[in-house]
Motif scaffolding. Structure first.
Motif, PDB file in Angstrom:
ATOM      1  N   VAL A 108      12.513  49.587  13.621  1.00 35.08           N
ATOM      2  CA  VAL A 108      13.167  49.470  14.914  1.00 35.08           C
ATOM      3  C   VAL A 108      12.407  50.349  15.902  1.00 35.08           C
ATOM      4  CG1 VAL A 108      14.775  51.401  14.569  1.00 35.08           C
ATOM      5  CG2 VAL A 108      15.419  49.506  16.076  1.00 35.08           C
ATOM      6  N   THR A 109      12.437  49.980  17.162  1.00 38.20           N
ATOM      7  CA  THR A 109      11.719  50.757  18.162  1.00 38.20           C
ATOM      8  C   THR A 109      12.247  52.187  18.234  1.00 38.20           C
ATOM      9  OG1 THR A 109      11.168  48.855  19.524  1.00 38.20           O
ATOM     10  CG2 THR A 109      11.241  50.968  20.634  1.00 38.20           C
ATOM     11  N   TRP A 110      11.324  53.127  18.338  1.00 38.95           N
ATOM     12  CA  TRP A 110      11.684  54.534  18.522  1.00 38.95           C
ATOM     13  C   TRP A 110      10.851  55.101  19.662  1.00 38.95           C
ATOM     14  CZ3 TRP A 110       8.942  59.150  18.402  1.00 38.95           C
ATOM     15  CH2 TRP A 110       9.712  60.319  18.389  1.00 38.95           C
ATOM     16  N   TRP A 111      11.490  55.899  20.490  1.00 37.92           N
ATOM     17  CA  TRP A 111      10.793  56.518  21.610  1.00 37.92           C
ATOM     18  C   TRP A 111      10.896  58.031  21.514  1.00 37.92           C
ATOM     19  CZ3 TRP A 111       7.912  53.733  25.000  1.00 37.92           C
ATOM     20  CH2 TRP A 111       8.148  52.354  25.043  1.00 37.92           C
ATOM     21  N   PRO A 112       9.893  58.759  21.974  1.00 37.12           N
ATOM     22  CA  PRO A 112       9.980  60.222  22.013  1.00 37.12           C
ATOM     23  C   PRO A 112      11.211  60.677  22.794  1.00 37.12           C
ATOM     24  CG  PRO A 112       7.731  59.512  22.432  1.00 37.12           C
ATOM     25  CD  PRO A 112       8.577  58.272  22.430  1.00 37.12           C
ATOM     26  N   THR A 113      11.689  61.853  22.464  1.00 30.77           N
ATOM     27  CA  THR A 113      12.923  62.376  23.064  1.00 30.77           C
ATOM     28  C   THR A 113      12.929  62.334  24.587  1.00 30.77           C
ATOM     29  OG1 THR A 113      13.297  63.800  21.148  1.00 30.77           O
ATOM     30  CG2 THR A 113      14.434  64.404  23.181  1.00 30.77           C
ATOM     31  N   PRO A 114      11.837  62.698  25.287  1.00 31.62           N
ATOM     32  CA  PRO A 114      11.882  62.631  26.753  1.00 31.62           C
ATOM     33  C   PRO A 114      12.225  61.244  27.280  1.00 31.62           C
ATOM     34  CG  PRO A 114       9.999  63.938  26.059  1.00 31.62           C
ATOM     35  CD  PRO A 114      10.575  63.316  24.815  1.00 31.62           C
ATOM     36  N   PHE A 365       5.704  53.721  19.219  1.00 30.17           N
ATOM     37  CA  PHE A 365       6.383  54.161  18.004  1.00 30.17           C
ATOM     38  C   PHE A 365       7.420  53.159  17.518  1.00 30.17           C
ATOM     39  CE2 PHE A 365       4.934  58.112  19.970  1.00 30.17           C
ATOM     40  CZ  PHE A 365       4.450  58.827  18.884  1.00 30.17           C
ATOM     41  N   ARG A 366       7.650  53.177  16.201  1.00 28.92           N
ATOM     42  CA  ARG A 366       8.777  52.515  15.568  1.00 28.92           C
ATOM     43  C   ARG A 366       9.422  53.530  14.625  1.00 28.92           C
ATOM     44  NH1 ARG A 366       7.133  49.420  18.903  1.00 28.92           N
ATOM     45  NH2 ARG A 366       6.806  47.171  18.748  1.00 28.92           N
ATOM     46  N   LYS A 367      10.550  53.164  14.037  1.00 32.90           N
ATOM     47  CA  LYS A 367      11.209  54.002  13.039  1.00 32.90           C
ATOM     48  C   LYS A 367      11.596  53.138  11.848  1.00 32.90           C
ATOM     49  CE  LYS A 367      15.462  55.570  13.588  1.00 32.90           C
ATOM     50  NZ  LYS A 367      16.613  56.377  14.067  1.00 32.90           N
ATOM     51  N   ALA A 368      11.418  53.686  10.648  1.00 32.48           N
ATOM     52  CA  ALA A 368      11.746  52.943   9.431  1.00 32.48           C
ATOM     53  C   ALA A 368      13.259  52.883   9.248  1.00 32.48           C
ATOM     54  CB  ALA A 368      11.087  53.606   8.220  1.00 32.48           C
ATOM     55  N   LEU A 369      13.799  51.656   9.127  1.00 30.65           N
ATOM     56  CA  LEU A 369      15.235  51.480   8.922  1.00 30.65           C
ATOM     57  C   LEU A 369      15.639  51.744   7.480  1.00 30.65           C
ATOM     58  CD1 LEU A 369      15.868  48.236  11.023  1.00 30.65           C
ATOM     59  CD2 LEU A 369      16.623  50.557  11.569  1.00 30.65           C
ATOM     60  N   SER A 370      14.702  51.620   6.565  1.00 23.61           N
ATOM     61  CA  SER A 370      14.962  51.863   5.143  1.00 23.61           C
ATOM     62  C   SER A 370      13.647  52.209   4.465  1.00 23.61           C
ATOM     63  CB  SER A 370      15.588  50.624   4.489  1.00 23.61           C
ATOM     64  OG  SER A 370      14.704  49.511   4.612  1.00 23.61           O
ATOM     65  N   ASP A 371      13.712  52.679   3.225  1.00 22.49           N
ATOM     66  CA  ASP A 371      12.490  52.906   2.461  1.00 22.49           C
ATOM     67  C   ASP A 371      11.770  51.579   2.257  1.00 22.49           C
ATOM     68  OD1 ASP A 371      13.548  55.417   2.291  1.00 22.49           O
ATOM     69  OD2 ASP A 371      13.447  55.566   0.112  1.00 22.49           O
TER      70      ASP A 371
END
Length: 481
Positions: A108-114, A365-371
């Protein structure tokens, strides 16, 4: 207690918090078993390899961080730590395809905190259903039928801009001039704002906002992040007034009056599948995000296209010939049409090659939803994942002699799938891609038919902070036809 003591104490608390969070995540994600994880180095606690990632970019070598680690660790995927997060960097067309085609499935899409904090409810920070709903709104403006109505307006604005700001001048600085031009055009087409003094005021805060979107999220006076937050708050107040007035106009508009079919109008009138309109917060976040993205990336693309056309007279001559052929089919003062844009094949090939060599966006960036397992390596749930244009754009496996400008790469069948990705790919592809296509070609048509030019500093250095920028602004000497 003095302000300095409070400031240093807050930094210490933040460091301790992130230090323990870092090691807790190492244990949770099984990083002691490095044999199953991608090869690489997580760097320092908290900082990881972020400073090196940013340093190489600001030194004008944005691809060095990626290519060095591809050579050292793996050409498929390697691990690092960026912006306080353990990160797997996916490389090559296979890595791009995997991330782009598995949106909302494995990743899933992930963005830096700012970015998450500055634009919390925008299409940039949204995921899943929210993304689909937002994209429906933007499709109403960015669809071909709507963009066709923009061609004549863009052409007229560009003619007036070059006449007032470029004609009669022996030298101009391309980057700041083009940046203001693209921002003015975005203000006009997205929001209906046309007052030059007001646009200039807004532009100052947008420049501050841009500097803070890729920074450490330390909200202390003097930091880029703090400046960005304050600039975003000022901009929200300005646009809140505009939105309130536009809502009044919509409610009072008679059936005979013509609405402004700009992006703001689409945001205020387009409903999702449940008949719901965007909230005011969503409108504010998205109009700020689109105004920023709708001018910064195209200004970079245009700047570097101007640079390469100055350095390569034979390419300029070919573009000039193509644009003059279009001009001979038109009456004096007749504006460009949608059909004219699609005749500019050599011009668009040159623009693509400029974006390959100097991509406005370096990656995302993206983020892993599961292993999951990729290329034989274990990627833990919750890790951030990063794709980079530099793993393919400057790779001789996909572009022969990648450091050389060669627009023929984008003629005929063009580049191989997932190797040329200046706009991303998959369901998260930049919604303004066709708008950028249109804006670049309309500007190029008008500037080429009026001028030839040469650079003042042929080997001018450029930095990436966070977008590619010529160190001196790319001053050029103009030679009117």
């Amino acid at each position: 207690m003095s302000f300095i003591s409070l400031f240093l104490g807050a930094i210490l608390v933040a460091f301790v918090f992130y230090f323990f969070s870092y090691f807790r995540s190492k244990i949770r994600n099984g990083q002691q078993d490095n044999t199953s994880l991608p090869p690489g180095n997580l760097g320092w606690p908290l900082l990881g390899e972020t400073l090196e990632f940013l340093r190489t970019a600001r030194n004008g070598m944005p691809g060095k961080f990626i290519t060095d680690r591809m050579q050292k660790h793996s050409t498929h995927v390697f691990k690092t730590s960026l912006l306080g997060k353990p990160t797997a960097v996916f490389c090559g067309p296979e890595g791009n395809k995997f991330l782009f085609s598995n949106e909302n499935k494995v990743v899933v899409t992930w963005w830096p905190t700012p970015i998450q904090n500055l634009f919390p409810s925008s299409i940039m920070a949204s995921t899943g259903h929210d993304t689909k709903r937002m994209r429906k709104v933007f499709a109403a403006f960015f669809k071909p039928d709507s963009l066709q109505r923009c061609v004549g307006t863009m052409d007229a604005v560009t003619k007036l801009y070059l006449q007032s700001e470029w004609e009669g001048k022996g030298e101009v600085k391309v980057f700041p001039m083009v940046k203001y031009y693209t921002f003015s055009l975005a203000c006009s087409l997205f929001t209906g704002i046309e007052d030059p003094e007001y646009i200039s005021k807004l532009s100052t805060d947008f420049n501050i906002l841009l500097k803070g979107i890729i920074s450490f999220p330390l909200n202390f006076p003097g930091t880029r992040y703090n400046h960005a937050i304050r600039a975003a708050n000022r901009l929200r107040k300005e646009f809140q007034v505009l939105i309130e007035q536009r809502r009044v106009d919509l409610s009072e508009r008679s059936s005979s009056s013509s609405p402004k079919h700009d992006l703001l109008w689409c945001m205020l009138t387009t409903t999702d599948e449940n008949g719901q309109l965007m909230t005011e917060k969503e409108v504010l976040d998205n109009i700020l995000g689109m105004l920023m993205g709708g001018h910064d990336t195209t200004s970079c693309a245009l700047t570097f296209l101007m640079k390469y056309l100055a350095e390569l007279p034979h390419v300029y001559d070919e573009i000039f010939k193509e644009q003059m052929e279009i001009l001979t089919t038109k009456e004096p003062n007749e504006l460009l049409t949608w059909e004219d844009i699609h005749k500019m094949k050599h011009s668009w090939a040159a623009a693509n090659e400029a974006m390959r060599l100097a991509p406005p966006v370096q990656g995302n960036f993206r983020k892993a939803l599961s292993d999951f397992t990729y290329a034989g390596f274990h990627i833990p749930k919750g890790w951030t994942l990063y794709w980079s244009v530099n793993s393919t754009h400057m790779n001789p496996d996909y572009f022969q002699e990648p450091e050389k400008f060669n627009k023929s790469r984008f003629e005929g069948n063009g580049a191989a799938p997932y190797t040329f990705i200046p706009f991303g790919g998959g369901p998260r592809m930049c919604p303004g891609k066709e708008y950028a296509h249109l804006e670049i070609l309309v500007f190029l048509h008008n500037v080429v038919k009026k001028f030839k030019w040469e650079t003042v500093f042929p080997n001018e250095k450029f930095i990436v902070d966070p977008l590619p920028t010529p160190a001196e602004g790319l001053p050029i000497l103009l030679h009117p036809h």
